[in-house]
Design a protein around this motif. Structure first.
Motif, PDB file in Angstrom:
ATOM      1  N   SER A   1       1.928   5.075   0.217  1.00 35.97           N
ATOM      2  CA  SER A   1       1.322   6.122   1.013  1.00 35.97           C
ATOM      3  C   SER A   1       2.156   7.364   0.898  1.00 35.97           C
ATOM      4  N   GLU A  30       0.867  -1.157   0.000  1.00 37.20           N
ATOM      5  CA  GLU A  30       0.000   0.000   0.000  1.00 37.20           C
ATOM      6  C   GLU A  30       0.904   1.206   0.000  1.00 37.20           C
ATOM      7  N   LYS A  76      -7.657   4.339  -2.535  1.00 40.67           N
ATOM      8  CA  LYS A  76      -6.356   4.159  -1.902  1.00 40.67           C
ATOM      9  C   LYS A  76      -5.296   3.760  -2.926  1.00 40.67           C
ATOM     10  N   ILE A 103      -7.724  10.132  -0.852  1.00 38.49           N
ATOM     11  CA  ILE A 103      -6.958   9.014  -0.297  1.00 38.49           C
ATOM     12  C   ILE A 103      -6.539   9.428   1.116  1.00 38.49           C
ATOM     13  N   SER A 104      -6.080   8.474   1.894  1.00 33.41           N
ATOM     14  CA  SER A 104      -5.612   8.856   3.230  1.00 33.41           C
ATOM     15  C   SER A 104      -4.090   8.931   3.217  1.00 33.41           C
TER      16      SER A 104
END
Ligand SMILES: C[S@@+](CC[C@H](N)C(=O)[O-])C[C@H]1O[C@@H](n2cnc3c(N)ncnc32)[C@H](O)[C@@H]1O
Length: 487
Positions: A125, A123, A422, A450-451
């Motif tokens: 980020s 993931e 995401k 998205i975070s």
């Protein structure tokens, strides 16, 4: 050239103009053009009213749908990670063969080159700064390193060499074939590619100036080596900044040539000057830049607030040293404003605030999983060869390609603690592009969010992490949780 390019602005005016935030109109035009080149995209970039630009859906996405694959503008593999993975220096696909990946890693391991490992997280980020590692930013998938503690054992002499030369073929490795290794055009031996196309594209994009090989177009190869060494010893964000500067210089040269040709054909062409070509070349970077690095870098946990000023001065001075080294290596008089401390500081600040983890899963992981899942008799047979190799590799037998990159469209995505999308690499996403997937149904006109942090963290922890990005989150989840935060 004089007749073509009258410089009517002073040097400091040029720097200020480069650093002025692009107007909403200019940004809109830029992203409309950028997106129109990708006809398949179901998104647009526009002002979101509250906090600058945002990405919005132009079509409907179902949960799990791919929203976007975003190629990077510039990116770099972390220096330490180069010991573990041999990847294309342009698209970041793994290259060579399973044998080469393993043999090379064991060879460097034998040489005693120490590597700091972080677990890989597929993931992607937002990075929160210097040396940020994926492990800080959310759950780890466990896809890239083994969890059981394995003691490293030594292999018989010659095995490592024959893995590297290809004389030793591992069972079933042909099921995991990788593109062959193509050397750098300039002969540096540092950059490797998956194809001639990637080698050429990287050369034209920035590597011709940053290559330490014989055909390097840098001003001084010795100075370049010194710059790279300094970056490796201090912070490899400087390597990314050097790529951004080289990218801009090379783009400027192309635009200037086109401009001269245009003038040759049509004497009435106006607006074609050094500043205008430089601004045009700088545009893709200008869309992401925000603040100077020493102003925006988050204060490390081990630095007292009372020492903040000294810390920021130290970062500024480190940036200055790096810039002097880079200047000696790739300086171009016509692009001089790019070499001012202010501009260099902003470029690094842009990476600090916008940069994203570059993660590509390793095929070595897949290979050993495949062996592990073979029917027992075949597995036993294969393991007679692979087991000792796995033991020699030890715990971190398979490490992802890790680095940082600037993705133009993903960098326009705003944060929400209840995001509808995401960054997540699927099985087939084996290159350095950012991949954005829908987490829930998204309708035409919805903003895609998205975070930037792990959204499962408690309210205060999320706000602390987001403070590094310079904002306090006011998303629906935060507004709902805030009144209860200190109870
Ligand atoms: C990567 S950029 C996103 C694009 C940005 N809006 C722009 O105009 O370039 C991140 C910046 O956007 C703003 N931002 C993103 N999400 C936000 C949010 N939920 N609340 C407030 N500001 C936000 C902050 O200024 C943050 O530093």
């Amino acid at each position: 050239m004089e007749a073509l390019c009258p410089i009517d602005s002073s040097f400091s005016d040029l720097i200020s103009a480069l650093l002025a935030p692009p107007s909403p109109l200019l940004a809109q035009e830029y992203f409309d053009e950028h997106i129109s080149k990708r006809q398949d995209l179901g998104i647009i970039v526009k002002q979101n009213g509250e906090f600058g630009k945002g990405v919005f859906a132009e079509t409907e996405f179902k949960e799990g749908d791919l929203i976007l694959k975003d190629p990077m503008l510039v990116g770099a593999q972390h220096s330490a990670n180069k010991m573990d993975c041999l990847v294309c220096s342009f698209c970041f696909r793994f290259i060579g063969s399973i044998e080469l990946q393993i043999g090379r890693k064991l060879y460097l391991q034998e040489l005693g080159i120490s590597v700091n490992h972080t677990e890989c997280d597929m993931e992607e980020s937002y990075s929160d700064g210097e040396d940020s590692s994926s492990e800080e930013n959310g759950e780890t998938s466990g896809a890239c390193s083994s969890s059981n503690s394995r003691k490293k054992v030594e292999l018989p002499k010659g095995v490592v060499e024959s893995l590297m030369t290809g004389d030793l073929k591992l069972p079933y490795s042909d099921k995991f074939s990788l593109p062959p290794t193509v050397p750098c055009i300039g002969g540096c031996g540092e950059a490797h590619y998956c194809s001639e196309l990637c080698a050429q594209a990287d050369w034209e994009s920035c590597h011709s100036l940053l290559c330490t090989g014989e055909k390097s177009e840098s001003v001084s190869r010795e100075a370049l080596v010194e710059f790279i060494q300094h970056a490796n010893e201090t912070n490899d964000i400087f390597l990314l900044a050097a790529k951004a500067i080289s990218y801009t210089i090379l783009r400027y040269r192309k635009l200037k040539t086109a401009c001269i040709e245009e003038r040759g054909k049509n004497k009435n062409v106006s607006g074609c000057t050094i500043p205008s070509a430089l601004f045009e070349a700088w545009k893709p970077i200008s869309m992401g830049h925000k603040r100077r690095w020493w102003d925006c870098i988050a204060l490390p946990v081990d630095v007292e607030t009372s020492d903040e000023d000294a810390f920021r001065k130290q970062i500024r001075s480190l940036t200055f040293t790096s810039l002097q080294l880079l200047k000696a290596a790739v300086f171009d008089k016509e692009c001089e404003p790019l070499f001012s401390l202010e501009v260099y500081g902003h470029i690094i600040g842009m990476f600090e605030l916008n940069n994203l983890d570059l993660v590509v899963a390793s095929p070595v992981e897949d290979y050993f999983l495949y062996i592990d899942e073979l029917p027992s008799s075949k597995k036993r047979e294969a393991e007679e060869i692979t087991q000792s190799i796995l033991e020699a590799l030890g715990d971190d037998y398979s490490v992802c390609c890790q680095g940082t990159a600037f993705f133009p469209l993903q960098s326009c995505m705003n944060h929400s603690c209840c995001p509808n999308a995401k960054a997540f690499k699927r099985e087939e996403d084996r290159d350095g592009q950012a991949t954005i997937l829908a987490l829930k149904p998204i309708y035409k006109g919805d903003e895609v969010t998205i975070s930037y942090v792990d959204e499962e963290l408690p309210f205060e922890e999320r706000q602390t992490l987001l403070a590094d990005y310079g904002f306090r989150c006011r998303c629906p989840k935060c507004l709902e949780e805030e009144p209860y935060a200190n109870i």
